[in-house]
Scaffold this motif. Sequence first.
Motif, PDB file in Angstrom:
ATOM      1  N   GLU A 116     -51.382  78.809  14.029  1.00 34.88           N
ATOM      2  CA  GLU A 116     -50.961  78.728  15.430  1.00 34.88           C
ATOM      3  C   GLU A 116     -50.055  77.523  15.671  1.00 34.88           C
ATOM      4  N   GLU A 117     -50.298  76.428  14.956  1.00 30.60           N
ATOM      5  CA  GLU A 117     -49.530  75.197  15.164  1.00 30.60           C
ATOM      6  C   GLU A 117     -48.156  75.209  14.501  1.00 30.60           C
ATOM      7  N   LEU A 118     -47.867  76.214  13.686  1.00 31.13           N
ATOM      8  CA  LEU A 118     -46.556  76.278  13.025  1.00 31.13           C
ATOM      9  C   LEU A 118     -45.426  76.368  14.049  1.00 31.13           C
ATOM     10  N   ASP A 119     -44.361  75.623  13.805  1.00 31.15           N
ATOM     11  CA  ASP A 119     -43.162  75.724  14.632  1.00 31.15           C
ATOM     12  C   ASP A 119     -42.229  76.729  13.957  1.00 31.15           C
ATOM     13  N   LEU A 120     -42.158  77.920  14.525  1.00 25.22           N
ATOM     14  CA  LEU A 120     -41.369  78.991  13.898  1.00 25.22           C
ATOM     15  C   LEU A 120     -40.169  79.414  14.744  1.00 25.22           C
ATOM     16  N   LYS A 121     -39.757  78.527  15.654  1.00 28.12           N
ATOM     17  CA  LYS A 121     -38.641  78.882  16.539  1.00 28.12           C
ATOM     18  C   LYS A 121     -37.361  79.199  15.765  1.00 28.12           C
ATOM     19  N   ALA A 122     -37.219  78.602  14.592  1.00 33.17           N
ATOM     20  CA  ALA A 122     -36.014  78.847  13.793  1.00 33.17           C
ATOM     21  C   ALA A 122     -36.050  80.230  13.124  1.00 33.17           C
ATOM     22  N   SER A 123     -37.208  80.884  13.145  1.00 35.33           N
ATOM     23  CA  SER A 123     -37.331  82.207  12.518  1.00 35.33           C
ATOM     24  C   SER A 123     -38.036  83.164  13.477  1.00 35.33           C
ATOM     25  N   PRO A 124     -37.281  83.796  14.368  1.00 41.37           N
ATOM     26  CA  PRO A 124     -37.887  84.690  15.364  1.00 41.37           C
ATOM     27  C   PRO A 124     -38.744  85.802  14.747  1.00 41.37           C
ATOM     28  N   ARG A 125     -38.353  86.315  13.572  1.00 39.63           N
ATOM     29  CA  ARG A 125     -39.125  87.413  12.959  1.00 39.63           C
ATOM     30  C   ARG A 125     -40.526  86.920  12.568  1.00 39.63           C
ATOM     31  N   LEU A 126     -40.589  85.685  11.997  1.00 39.89           N
ATOM     32  CA  LEU A 126     -41.885  85.150  11.603  1.00 39.89           C
ATOM     33  C   LEU A 126     -42.715  84.747  12.818  1.00 39.89           C
ATOM     34  N   GLU A 127     -42.034  84.249  13.864  1.00 36.93           N
ATOM     35  CA  GLU A 127     -42.754  83.871  15.088  1.00 36.93           C
ATOM     36  C   GLU A 127     -43.375  85.106  15.735  1.00 36.93           C
ATOM     37  N   ARG A 128     -42.618  86.195  15.738  1.00 34.28           N
ATOM     38  CA  ARG A 128     -43.124  87.447  16.305  1.00 34.28           C
ATOM     39  C   ARG A 128     -44.353  87.939  15.534  1.00 34.28           C
ATOM     40  N   VAL A 129     -44.275  87.915  14.214  1.00 28.14           N
ATOM     41  CA  VAL A 129     -45.380  88.372  13.366  1.00 28.14           C
ATOM     42  C   VAL A 129     -46.598  87.476  13.553  1.00 28.14           C
ATOM     43  N   ARG A 130     -46.372  86.150  13.588  1.00 26.74           N
ATOM     44  CA  ARG A 130     -47.476  85.203  13.782  1.00 26.74           C
ATOM     45  C   ARG A 130     -48.210  85.468  15.092  1.00 26.74           C
ATOM     46  N   ASP A 131     -47.459  85.652  16.177  1.00 28.57           N
ATOM     47  CA  ASP A 131     -48.078  85.859  17.485  1.00 28.57           C
ATOM     48  C   ASP A 131     -48.911  87.141  17.506  1.00 28.57           C
ATOM     49  N   LEU A 132     -48.358  88.214  16.974  1.00 31.74           N
ATOM     50  CA  LEU A 132     -49.081  89.488  16.954  1.00 31.74           C
ATOM     51  C   LEU A 132     -50.342  89.392  16.092  1.00 31.74           C
ATOM     52  N   PHE A 133     -50.217  88.738  14.956  1.00 30.16           N
ATOM     53  CA  PHE A 133     -51.347  88.600  14.039  1.00 30.16           C
ATOM     54  C   PHE A 133     -52.490  87.817  14.695  1.00 30.16           C
ATOM     55  N   LEU A 134     -52.156  86.741  15.392  1.00 33.80           N
ATOM     56  CA  LEU A 134     -53.187  85.937  16.057  1.00 33.80           C
ATOM     57  C   LEU A 134     -53.890  86.731  17.158  1.00 33.80           C
ATOM     58  N   ILE A 135     -53.151  87.614  17.828  1.00 33.26           N
ATOM     59  CA  ILE A 135     -53.788  88.490  18.815  1.00 33.26           C
ATOM     60  C   ILE A 135     -54.874  89.317  18.129  1.00 33.26           C
ATOM     61  N   GLY A 136     -54.549  89.858  16.949  1.00 30.69           N
ATOM     62  CA  GLY A 136     -55.529  90.635  16.184  1.00 30.69           C
ATOM     63  C   GLY A 136     -56.718  89.795  15.757  1.00 30.69           C
ATOM     64  N   CYS A 137     -56.455  88.532  15.377  1.00 32.05           N
ATOM     65  CA  CYS A 137     -57.528  87.641  14.900  1.00 32.05           C
ATOM     66  C   CYS A 137     -58.512  87.272  15.992  1.00 32.05           C
ATOM     67  N   TYR A 138     -58.075  87.292  17.250  1.00 34.51           N
ATOM     68  CA  TYR A 138     -58.960  86.870  18.338  1.00 34.51           C
ATOM     69  C   TYR A 138     -59.388  88.030  19.249  1.00 34.51           C
ATOM     70  N   THR A 139     -59.024  89.270  18.854  1.00 34.02           N
ATOM     71  CA  THR A 139     -59.502  90.443  19.614  1.00 34.02           C
ATOM     72  C   THR A 139     -60.305  91.395  18.728  1.00 34.02           C
ATOM     73  N   GLY A 140     -60.075  91.347  17.410  1.00 36.73           N
ATOM     74  CA  GLY A 140     -60.776  92.255  16.507  1.00 36.73           C
ATOM     75  C   GLY A 140     -60.207  93.654  16.497  1.00 36.73           C
ATOM     76  N   LEU A 141     -59.056  93.839  17.162  1.00 30.64           N
ATOM     77  CA  LEU A 141     -58.441  95.170  17.212  1.00 30.64           C
ATOM     78  C   LEU A 141     -57.686  95.479  15.918  1.00 30.64           C
ATOM     79  N   ARG A 142     -57.575  96.762  15.615  1.00 28.10           N
ATOM     80  CA  ARG A 142     -56.789  97.202  14.466  1.00 28.10           C
ATOM     81  C   ARG A 142     -55.307  97.027  14.763  1.00 28.10           C
ATOM     82  N   PHE A 143     -54.499  97.052  13.691  1.00 27.03           N
ATOM     83  CA  PHE A 143     -53.047  96.917  13.840  1.00 27.03           C
ATOM     84  C   PHE A 143     -52.505  97.941  14.839  1.00 27.03           C
ATOM     85  N   SER A 144     -53.001  99.193  14.755  1.00 28.99           N
ATOM     86  CA  SER A 144     -52.494 100.256  15.631  1.00 28.99           C
ATOM     87  C   SER A 144     -52.824 100.000  17.095  1.00 28.99           C
TER      88      SER A 144
END
Length: 410
Positions: free
Chosen positions: A231-259
């Motif tokens: 969560e603390e990573l600064d990924l502003k220079a890489s929008p694709r990685l920032e997008r993936v990080r944000d979505l992944f963390l949503i999964g980590c704190y909701t327990g929902l499947r990727f779909s």
Amino acid sequence: MSKAKFILKEPNAKVETLIYLIYNYQYKRFKYSTGETINPKFWNKTAQRVKASKQFKEYPEFNSRLDKIENGINNAFRTLLNDGIQPNNTLLKEVLENELSDNLLKPKQVTLFEFIESYIEESKLNKTIGTIKVYKTTFKYLKEYAKKYKPINYENITLEFYNHYLGFLKSTHNLSSNTVGKHIKTIKSFMNEATERGHNKNLEFRNKKFKTIREEADTVYLSIDELEKIEELDLKASPRLERVRDLFLIGCYTGLRFSDFTQINPENIVSDNTVIQIRTQKTGQRVSIPLHRTVRTILKKHKNRLPKSYTNQTMNDYLKEVVSLAGIKELIETTITKGGKIEKKILPKHKLVSTHTARRSFATNLYLAEVPSISIMKITGHKTERSFLQYIRVTQKENADKLLTHPFFN
């Protein structure tokens, strides 16, 4: 008083579903698959027959077949009574099928491969893309086996076939034990459905020895400390990685499947922005999940509308980059049984992370935080505590640390 009626197997389905005959007699209930299927939109529940419709022009013949089945069960019941025989479900079925045979009403004999092919097409309307892919792969292997060895129909699905087929999958395709187990499970699903629809009478696939093999996978989870590093990573220079990080963390704190966690929209945020409420794609369950601080932060960042996801495979590739940048590179020994042989590898942890790690991390972290298993299972959808405990990833040391706070050890 004995009475016959017809019901749909899945009355709310959007595709054709099986019609059952239900016959209540002498405080008993006889259930019989008619072998007929109909789209519920053409069904009159009150009349228990197909509606007169221009869209379904063959409704007179269809209803005539149901009439003959109803007459057949009534005749079967009377025949037994007249012969001084006490009716039971086994005898009713036998006499009914004799009645239907005389009326040339036996369902069309559909081969196993014909059934699987039509079932896959039917499933495209109500199953996930991943499930359809598994169905198609299982069907491909079955056809390949039949071509190499001998034709396959319902009567061939025996314990002898099971043992030979396991060897075929392991040696010919070098599949892991869990993948082999997945294909066996799918064959059993095909056979169950064919049996329900009246196509199959061979029940050897239900023998306890005809089992779905499984070995514990070397899956990992990410601890709260590791998630905070991500969560603390600064990924502003890489929008694709920032997008993936944000979505992944949503999964980590909701327990929902990727779909599911990639489909969250503003309508799913309820109770004054404190709860996510969503119907899961795989099971159709409606779940309510309290919003974690991290989830609230990410949702606020994206104005409650999460960025569009990449495909699961692309997400997995980018995710490994993200986790590596967070310095999560602990070496993990993995073992897998492939082609009947045990293979061992040592890999850095970030290479073992996938989108499904999010869901496993959620369950494991809540368990370690002393949240009752039953509360976690309400979100993850596990039916039994046994299956839940097999799912989470807790090491012996973590389990010991958890027990240190228990009154028994103090």
